[in-house]
Write a protein that holds these residues in place. Structure first.
Motif, short mmCIF file in Angstrom:
data_model
loop_
_atom_site.label_atom_id
_atom_site.label_comp_id
_atom_site.label_asym_id
_atom_site.label_seq_id
_atom_site.Cartn_x
_atom_site.Cartn_y
_atom_site.Cartn_z
N UNK A 175 0.85 -1.19 0.00
CA UNK A 175 0.00 0.00 0.00
C UNK A 175 0.89 1.24 0.00
N UNK A 176 0.34 2.33 -0.51
CA UNK A 176 1.03 3.62 -0.44
C UNK A 176 0.88 4.15 0.99
N UNK A 177 1.97 4.25 1.70
CA UNK A 177 1.94 4.64 3.11
C UNK A 177 1.66 6.11 3.35
N UNK A 178 1.46 6.88 2.30
CA UNK A 178 1.05 8.28 2.46
C UNK A 178 -0.38 8.51 1.99
N UNK A 179 -1.05 7.43 1.58
CA UNK A 179 -2.42 7.53 1.06
C UNK A 179 -3.40 7.15 2.18
N UNK A 180 -3.95 8.16 2.83
CA UNK A 180 -4.80 7.90 4.00
C UNK A 180 -5.97 6.98 3.67
N UNK A 181 -6.62 7.21 2.54
CA UNK A 181 -7.81 6.43 2.20
C UNK A 181 -7.44 4.96 1.98
N UNK A 182 -6.33 4.74 1.28
CA UNK A 182 -5.91 3.35 1.01
C UNK A 182 -5.52 2.65 2.31
N UNK A 183 -4.81 3.38 3.16
CA UNK A 183 -4.42 2.80 4.47
C UNK A 183 -5.66 2.48 5.30
N UNK A 184 -6.58 3.44 5.35
CA UNK A 184 -7.78 3.24 6.17
C UNK A 184 -8.58 2.04 5.69
N UNK A 185 -8.71 1.95 4.39
CA UNK A 185 -9.51 0.85 3.84
C UNK A 185 -8.92 -0.51 4.24
N UNK A 186 -7.61 -0.66 4.11
CA UNK A 186 -6.99 -1.94 4.47
C UNK A 186 -6.99 -2.17 5.98
N UNK A 187 -6.68 -1.12 6.73
CA UNK A 187 -6.56 -1.29 8.19
C UNK A 187 -7.90 -1.52 8.86
N UNK A 188 -8.97 -1.02 8.24
CA UNK A 188 -10.30 -1.17 8.84
C UNK A 188 -11.02 -2.43 8.38
N UNK A 189 -10.54 -3.04 7.32
CA UNK A 189 -11.28 -4.19 6.80
C UNK A 189 -11.13 -5.38 7.74
N UNK A 190 -12.23 -6.10 7.98
CA UNK A 190 -12.15 -7.25 8.89
C UNK A 190 -11.16 -8.29 8.37
N UNK A 191 -10.42 -8.88 9.27
CA UNK A 191 -9.48 -9.93 8.87
C UNK A 191 -10.20 -11.27 8.99
N UNK A 192 -10.51 -11.85 7.84
CA UNK A 192 -11.21 -13.15 7.85
C UNK A 192 -10.27 -14.28 7.40
N UNK A 193 -8.98 -13.95 7.32
CA UNK A 193 -8.03 -14.93 6.76
C UNK A 193 -7.58 -15.96 7.79
N UNK A 194 -7.79 -15.63 9.08
CA UNK A 194 -7.28 -16.53 10.11
C UNK A 194 -5.77 -16.43 10.25
N UNK A 195 -5.18 -15.39 9.66
CA UNK A 195 -3.72 -15.22 9.72
C UNK A 195 -3.39 -13.80 10.16
N UNK A 196 -2.22 -13.57 10.71
CA UNK A 196 -1.83 -12.19 10.99
C UNK A 196 -1.71 -11.43 9.68
N UNK A 197 -1.92 -10.12 9.78
CA UNK A 197 -1.95 -9.29 8.58
C UNK A 197 -0.74 -8.37 8.55
#
Ligand SMILES: Cc1ncc(C[n+]2csc(CCOP(=O)(O)OP(=O)(O)O)c2C)c(N)n1
Length: 259
Positions: free
Chosen positions: A195-217
């Motif tokens: 992810x682009x670490x200066x793109x607030x929207x992209x960061x927020x989208x990934x960081x807020x999405x539920x982790x359903x993988x059963x793995x650390x992210x």
């Protein structure tokens, strides 16, 4: 916040300007859009836990905590002064909102992994977020934790790598290359994103999405050391050099912040 952290560093005559400017978008996104934390109740059992493993970038953390309401913005002026709560490296026994003391590189992910295991054992629904520097990632303790976190299936743990390609004194690739980094995380059993670490929207989208993988992210966040100030960005000598008053004025001008 970039203007505030630069002013804090110039006034204190110390700080890690390059890494602070690199990580500040990540911290801002976490504190303003992702973390479930309450500045009026910083020790609430239900809080999300955040660990800034690259503790040398304490000024970015203090600035973010101040803007998020954990301390008065005026208190930033006490950074690194005798008896201040705002030490060169963050101390959790002094400042509510600092989850764990950091500074020695390579400790944050092991500690965060332990906290995440604790959350699982107690059936809690809070999450653990940790930020490491990419130079820091060369510490072996991180790789042990990566294996452990994957083995324990810690889907409550999110690691963000501040991938600015510079460490102290040189480029990370010149010291110890870690590419292909994303593939390595994936091979260690992590759900991995770039992810682009200066793109607030992209960061927020990934960081807020539920982790359903059963793995650390893991988010490998592409950043630029010194981002936002042209004479500092991507220059190794600005790891912890302090700008002059004239340079501060020029930087604030560039950032369009009143001095
Ligand atoms: C164990 C340990 N060794 C050395 C240091 C000194 N040190 C502070 S910052 C730093 C470089 C960190 O580089 P990186 O993780 O890439 O941080 P960033 O570039 O984002 O500031 C070093 C070697 C330390 N804090 N801890």
């Amino acid at each position: 916040m970039r203007g505030t952290l630069l002013t804090t560093i110039v006034n204190a005559k110390m700080g890690h300007v390059g890494g602070d400017l690199s990580v500040i978008d990540i911290l801002g996104t976490l504190y303003f859009s992702v973390l479930r934390v309450d500045p009026t109740d910083p020790h609430a059992e239900s809080r999300d836990r955040f660990v800034l493993s690259k503790g040398h970038c304490s000024v970015a953390l203090y600035t973010t905590l101040a803007y998020a309401g954990f301390l008065p913005i005026e208190e930033l002026a006490s950074f690194a002064a005798p008896l201040s709560r705002l030490n060169g490296h963050p101390c959790n026994r002094k400042l509510p909102g600092v989850e764990t003391s950091t500074g020695p590189l390579g400790h944050g992910l092991p500690v965060a992994t332990g906290i995440a295991i604790g959350g699982k054992l107690s059936g809690a629904d809070w999450r653990v977020f940790v930020v490491v520097g990419d130079g820091e990632l060369q510490e072996g303790s991180n790789w042990e934790s990566m294996m452990s976190a994957a083995h324990q299936r810690l889907d409550n743990l999110t690691l963000i790598v501040d991938r600015n390609h510079l460490q102290q004194g040189d480029r990370t690739s010149a010291v110890t290359s870690m590419e292909p980094l994303a593939e390595r995380f994936a091979a260690f059993g992590w759900e991995t994103h770039e992810v682009d670490g200066h793109d607030h929207a992209a960061l927020e989208s990934l960081l807020s999405s539920p982790n359903t993988s059963g793995r650390p992210r893991c988010l490998i966040a592409a950043t630029v050391k010194g981002q936002g100030v042209s004479f500092i960005r991507d220059r190794v000598e600005w790891h912890h050099k302090v700008p002059s008053r004239e340079q501060l004025a020029a930087a604030l001008d560039e950032l369009e912040v009143a001095s």
